[in-house]
Design a protein around this motif. Structure first.
Motif, PDB file in Angstrom:
ATOM      1  N   UNK A 163       0.838  -1.199   0.000  1.00 56.18           N
ATOM      2  CA  UNK A 163       0.000   0.000   0.000  1.00 56.18           C
ATOM      3  C   UNK A 163       0.874   1.250   0.000  1.00 56.18           C
ATOM      4  N   UNK A 164       1.973   1.213   0.736  1.00 55.00           N
ATOM      5  CA  UNK A 164       2.895   2.348   0.775  1.00 55.00           C
ATOM      6  C   UNK A 164       3.401   2.706  -0.621  1.00 55.00           C
ATOM      7  N   UNK A 165       3.761   1.679  -1.399  1.00 50.31           N
ATOM      8  CA  UNK A 165       4.246   1.935  -2.763  1.00 50.31           C
ATOM      9  C   UNK A 165       3.162   2.570  -3.632  1.00 50.31           C
ATOM     10  N   UNK A 166       1.931   2.153  -3.423  1.00 51.99           N
ATOM     11  CA  UNK A 166       0.827   2.717  -4.216  1.00 51.99           C
ATOM     12  C   UNK A 166       0.535   4.163  -3.830  1.00 51.99           C
ATOM     13  N   UNK A 167       0.475   4.436  -2.534  1.00 49.26           N
ATOM     14  CA  UNK A 167       0.196   5.807  -2.109  1.00 49.26           C
ATOM     15  C   UNK A 167       1.355   6.734  -2.460  1.00 49.26           C
ATOM     16  N   UNK A 168       2.562   6.194  -2.457  1.00 47.12           N
ATOM     17  CA  UNK A 168       3.736   6.985  -2.856  1.00 47.12           C
ATOM     18  C   UNK A 168       3.631   7.405  -4.319  1.00 47.12           C
ATOM     19  N   UNK A 169       2.906   6.593  -5.100  1.00 49.64           N
ATOM     20  CA  UNK A 169       2.679   6.909  -6.516  1.00 49.64           C
ATOM     21  C   UNK A 169       1.367   7.671  -6.728  1.00 49.64           C
ATOM     22  N   UNK A 170       0.864   8.253  -5.645  1.00 49.76           N
ATOM     23  CA  UNK A 170      -0.321   9.123  -5.690  1.00 49.76           C
ATOM     24  C   UNK A 170      -1.627   8.389  -6.012  1.00 49.76           C
ATOM     25  N   UNK A 171      -1.702   7.107  -5.672  1.00 53.08           N
ATOM     26  CA  UNK A 171      -2.951   6.369  -5.820  1.00 53.08           C
ATOM     27  C   UNK A 171      -3.687   6.337  -4.474  1.00 53.08           C
ATOM     28  N   UNK A 172      -4.996   6.240  -4.530  1.00 51.86           N
ATOM     29  CA  UNK A 172      -5.800   6.104  -3.314  1.00 51.86           C
ATOM     30  C   UNK A 172      -6.068   4.620  -3.062  1.00 51.86           C
ATOM     31  N   UNK A 173      -5.870   4.201  -1.822  1.00 54.57           N
ATOM     32  CA  UNK A 173      -6.089   2.800  -1.474  1.00 54.57           C
ATOM     33  C   UNK A 173      -7.133   2.714  -0.365  1.00 54.57           C
ATOM     34  N   UNK A 174      -8.131   1.874  -0.609  1.00 56.36           N
ATOM     35  CA  UNK A 174      -9.206   1.659   0.353  1.00 56.36           C
ATOM     36  C   UNK A 174      -9.135   0.208   0.847  1.00 56.36           C
ATOM     37  N   UNK A 175      -8.930   0.046   2.133  1.00 59.53           N
ATOM     38  CA  UNK A 175      -8.777  -1.279   2.729  1.00 59.53           C
ATOM     39  C   UNK A 175      -9.950  -1.528   3.666  1.00 59.53           C
ATOM     40  N   UNK A 176     -10.563  -2.695   3.525  1.00 60.56           N
ATOM     41  CA  UNK A 176     -11.681  -3.017   4.415  1.00 60.56           C
ATOM     42  C   UNK A 176     -11.179  -3.259   5.830  1.00 60.56           C
ATOM     43  N   UNK A 177     -11.947  -2.870   6.794  1.00 60.75           N
ATOM     44  CA  UNK A 177     -11.614  -3.042   8.208  1.00 60.75           C
ATOM     45  C   UNK A 177     -11.276  -4.511   8.496  1.00 60.75           C
ATOM     46  N   UNK A 178     -10.166  -4.731   9.153  1.00 64.38           N
ATOM     47  CA  UNK A 178      -9.682  -6.058   9.559  1.00 64.38           C
ATOM     48  C   UNK A 178      -9.284  -6.955   8.391  1.00 64.38           C
ATOM     49  N   UNK A 179      -9.134  -6.385   7.200  1.00 66.54           N
ATOM     50  CA  UNK A 179      -8.767  -7.214   6.047  1.00 66.54           C
ATOM     51  C   UNK A 179      -7.438  -7.923   6.248  1.00 66.54           C
ATOM     52  N   UNK A 180      -6.495  -7.262   6.920  1.00 68.55           N
ATOM     53  CA  UNK A 180      -5.172  -7.860   7.094  1.00 68.55           C
ATOM     54  C   UNK A 180      -4.973  -8.570   8.412  1.00 68.55           C
ATOM     55  N   UNK A 181      -5.998  -8.588   9.252  1.00 67.70           N
ATOM     56  CA  UNK A 181      -5.850  -9.112  10.614  1.00 67.70           C
ATOM     57  C   UNK A 181      -5.360 -10.565  10.632  1.00 67.70           C
ATOM     58  N   UNK A 182      -5.943 -11.399   9.769  1.00 64.99           N
ATOM     59  CA  UNK A 182      -5.565 -12.814   9.754  1.00 64.99           C
ATOM     60  C   UNK A 182      -4.124 -13.051   9.347  1.00 64.99           C
ATOM     61  N   UNK A 183      -3.536 -12.094   8.643  1.00 69.31           N
ATOM     62  CA  UNK A 183      -2.150 -12.210   8.204  1.00 69.31           C
ATOM     63  C   UNK A 183      -1.183 -11.474   9.129  1.00 69.31           C
ATOM     64  N   UNK A 184      -1.717 -10.890  10.188  1.00 66.68           N
ATOM     65  CA  UNK A 184      -0.854 -10.201  11.141  1.00 66.68           C
ATOM     66  C   UNK A 184      -0.656  -8.731  10.853  1.00 66.68           C
ATOM     67  N   UNK A 185      -1.531  -8.139  10.015  1.00 71.03           N
ATOM     68  CA  UNK A 185      -1.453  -6.710   9.703  1.00 71.03           C
ATOM     69  C   UNK A 185      -2.719  -6.027  10.221  1.00 71.03           C
ATOM     70  N   UNK A 186      -2.545  -4.871  10.817  1.00 66.43           N
ATOM     71  CA  UNK A 186      -3.658  -4.209  11.499  1.00 66.43           C
ATOM     72  C   UNK A 186      -4.076  -2.938  10.761  1.00 66.43           C
ATOM     73  N   UNK A 187      -5.293  -2.494  11.045  1.00 66.61           N
ATOM     74  CA  UNK A 187      -5.834  -1.325  10.353  1.00 66.61           C
ATOM     75  C   UNK A 187      -4.907  -0.116  10.470  1.00 66.61           C
ATOM     76  N   UNK A 188      -4.346   0.080  11.671  1.00 64.95           N
ATOM     77  CA  UNK A 188      -3.462   1.234  11.852  1.00 64.95           C
ATOM     78  C   UNK A 188      -2.189   1.124  11.010  1.00 64.95           C
ATOM     79  N   UNK A 189      -1.766  -0.133  10.704  1.00 65.91           N
ATOM     80  CA  UNK A 189      -0.604  -0.312   9.830  1.00 65.91           C
ATOM     81  C   UNK A 189      -0.902   0.238   8.432  1.00 65.91           C
ATOM     82  N   UNK A 190      -2.116   0.008   7.972  1.00 67.51           N
ATOM     83  CA  UNK A 190      -2.526   0.505   6.656  1.00 67.51           C
ATOM     84  C   UNK A 190      -2.735   2.018   6.680  1.00 67.51           C
ATOM     85  N   UNK A 191      -3.336   2.503   7.745  1.00 71.39           N
ATOM     86  CA  UNK A 191      -3.592   3.944   7.839  1.00 71.39           C
ATOM     87  C   UNK A 191      -2.290   4.737   7.893  1.00 71.39           C
ATOM     88  N   UNK A 192      -1.282   4.169   8.545  1.00 68.26           N
ATOM     89  CA  UNK A 192       0.004   4.858   8.666  1.00 68.26           C
ATOM     90  C   UNK A 192       0.712   5.036   7.325  1.00 68.26           C
TER      91      UNK A 192
END
Length: 366
Positions: free
Chosen positions: A23-52
């Motif tokens: 997601x960081x690479x995409x936002x760095x390229x000026x794209x908007x990324x929308x992630x569903x709440x808890x989408x990454x939870x099962x893989x060990x990634x949290x909503x705040x990780x995406x928001x950051x």
């Protein structure tokens, strides 16, 4: 571009289509990324990780699909997602269309652009976006097969590696591709005796060169398969025909020749399976028994190890996601022959021949 990353809703699918690093690479390229709440939870990634890293976290899957132009997923959409996919969407995920006519019809009706990870193909014929999950599934096939050989879960009661004074278990691997080689490597590491079969002599020569002496190669034929299944404890189906249904190498009548408690793991289940008795199962209810043969046919095996799988998947998908986002699907596919082969369905038309062949439909040329 607006990119959506929904939460996977297939049974026990804990992977996510994009890591925070992606997601960081995409936002760095000026794209908007929308992630569903808890989408990454099962893989060990949290909503705040995406928001950051600049993503917008949305509460529902409906909101993600509505906000996005491109959807980046892991597994094929299931029935409750069909109505969410619209004609303006580009959907980039594993589809395995040849194994599901309802999914194929739904995506045709949506008039979306469907780009399948599993048919993106490099010049040398390799499948770069399928390879990491095939590596995971091949290794897991032995891990799961070894477990289900245990007697309390109706297996033969065989320890694959054996012990001093007791011979090791025997593993038969059908297919010397990515899945087969990884399965053979894992089984050999446990100390099992391994027979790996293929019709590609070049692949068998390669396996013969790189594997230890207790991994033997044999040309794949019905006669040879019927002979080997009689005394092998674990049988791995790792056959792949790009984008098409897998051939049925193990037929129903062959089960009677296997010893009670033999375990079969059909990694080809996503493409319809290479065993006649294969039916897709889930991590919640992974096995069934026919003629005293234990069948393990989970259709999303890597979903059981989501941290490893998600990282491995994003490593290879991210460059393609960036191209699609930066250039748009039409320009990206025109410039990149590998990505162009990932086009399966475009605006209500099948453009990948093997899918049409699976259902005896016509192909619309691009």
């Amino acid at each position: 571009m607006k990119i959506g990353v929904p939460k996977e809703i297939k049974n026990n699918e804990n992977r996510v289509g994009m890591t925070p690093a992606g997601v960081y690479e995409l936002t760095k390229n000026n794209h908007e990324v929308f992630v569903q709440k808890d989408a990454g939870f099962g893989s060990g990634f949290f909503d705040e990780d995406y928001e950051q890293v600049g993503a917008t976290v949305l509460d529902t899957i409906e909101e993600v699909y509505t906000a996005a132009d491109m959807i980046v997923k892991v597994k094929e959409p299931i029935a409750e997602e069909y109505p969410l996919i619209k004609s303006h969407h580009v959907v980039f995920t594993y589809f395995h269309f040849a194994s599901s006519e309802p999914l194929t019809r739904a995506m045709l009706n949506s008039e979306a652009v469907c780009i399948a990870y599993e048919t993106v193909e490099d010049e040398d014929g390799s499948l770069p976006l399928l390879t990491p999950m095939s590596e995971v599934a091949g290794r897991m096939a032995i891990q799961q097969g070894a477990k289900y050989l245990e007697k309390p879960i109706k297996g033969r009661g065989v320890l694959l590696g054996g012990v001093p004074g007791v011979p090791p278990g025997k593993v038969l691997v059908l297919g010397a591709g990515i899945v087969g080689i990884q399965a053979a490597k894992m089984a050999a590491g446990l100390g099992a005796h391994v027979t790996i079969m293929d019709i590609n002599m070049k692949q068998l020569r390669y396996v013969n060169d790189v594997m230890p002496n207790h991994v033997v190669t044999e040309f794949s034929s019905e006669f040879n398969i019927r002979k080997r299944i009689k005394d092998h404890d674990l049988i791995i189906g790792g056959v792949l025909i790009k984008g098409a249904k897998a051939p049925k190498l193990i037929t129903r009548d062959m089960l009677k020749d296997m010893r009670p408690g033999t375990v079969v793991v059909d990694v080809a289940v996503d493409q319809g399976g290479c065993m006649e008795t294969t039916k897709a199962t889930t991590h919640e209810d992974p096995t069934y028994i026919i003629d005293d043969v234990v069948h393990y046919c989970v259709a999303n095996m890597p979903g059981a190890v989501p941290y490893t799988s998600t990282l491995a998947l994003t490593n290879v998908t991210l460059p393609y996601v960036l191209r699609l986002a930066n250039q748009g699907w039409e320009v990206a596919c025109a410039k990149d022959a590998s990505l162009r082969k990932g086009l399966n369905i475009v605006k209500g038309k099948i453009v990948y021949e093997e899918i049409a062949q699976a259902f005896n439909w016509s192909v619309d040329a691009m």
